[in-house]
Design a protein around this motif. Structure first.
Motif, short mmCIF file in Angstrom:
data_model
loop_
_atom_site.label_atom_id
_atom_site.label_comp_id
_atom_site.label_asym_id
_atom_site.label_seq_id
_atom_site.Cartn_x
_atom_site.Cartn_y
_atom_site.Cartn_z
N VAL A 1 0.83 -1.21 0.00
CA VAL A 1 0.00 0.00 0.00
C VAL A 1 0.87 1.27 0.00
CG1 VAL A 1 -1.65 1.35 1.36
CG2 VAL A 1 -2.08 -1.08 0.92
N LYS B 1 0.69 4.05 -2.93
CA LYS B 1 0.33 5.45 -2.67
C LYS B 1 1.33 6.43 -3.28
CE LYS B 1 -1.69 6.41 1.32
NZ LYS B 1 -3.13 6.59 1.10
N LYS C 1 -7.09 7.67 -5.67
CA LYS C 1 -7.68 7.02 -4.49
C LYS C 1 -7.29 5.56 -4.53
CE LYS C 1 -12.25 6.74 -4.24
NZ LYS C 1 -13.67 6.96 -3.93
N ASP C 2 -7.08 4.97 -3.37
CA ASP C 2 -6.73 3.55 -3.26
C ASP C 2 -7.67 2.96 -2.22
OD1 ASP C 2 -5.57 1.07 -3.13
OD2 ASP C 2 -3.62 1.75 -2.43
#
Lengths: 101, 101
Positions: free
Chosen positions: B23, B27, B34-35
């Motif tokens: 993650v 990012k 957006k994740d």
């Protein structure tokens, strides 16, 4: 909710049904916040020709999805989806809550 | 971009790697808007125990995704994804533009 459709036997008929019948039914789902549909092409790392179409339906949470599909509008939408994708392998459908990370 | 992971051999190690390493790498992708990551359980019509995790990454369009994965940050993210999901069947990854209907 993410719904992933395999290439149908008759793509032209599928498209007509999907956009003229299924999307209007989906838009009547109680609690639906947004309905997004993939444009073509869908790209994959291996360059597959699958899947054919991906729909993403947004609700507040999984409880709201479950409620929506328990209503007459939801039952109509599910019944129509079985016409669009009659065989078990015709689609994948995933319901989940998602959190931004 | 929708990324669907099968249940890994070691879910605890997968989770640690996913949230602590993958993650943060994702990012850093240029152009990422957006994740989102699925919470458990992921529900299916047949009540399957698959998939394990679904990530949805939002960019302005497919061109922006392709640009992102051509950068050093994108290459690092892709390399790490191959550690998370080393075998071909470990994940499905779909890149597409989506339109609200």
């Amino acid at each position: 909710m993410v719904v992933i459709y395999r290439t149908p036997k008759d793509p032209e008929a599928f498209d007509a049904h999907y956009f003229d019948v299924h999307v209007p039914l989906a838009k009547r789902l109680p609690g639906l916040r947004k309905d997004e549909v993939s444009r073509r092409p869908i790209l994959t790392p291996a360059g597959d020709s699958e899947p054919y179409l991906i729909g993403i339906l947004y609700f507040d949470d999984v409880a709201a999805m479950r409620h929506a599909f328990a209503t007459p509008e939801g039952q109509a939408c599910a019944a129509d989806r079985r016409i669009l994708a009659p065989e078990a392998g015709d689609l994948q459908m995933y319901l989940f809550d998602a959190a931004e990370v």
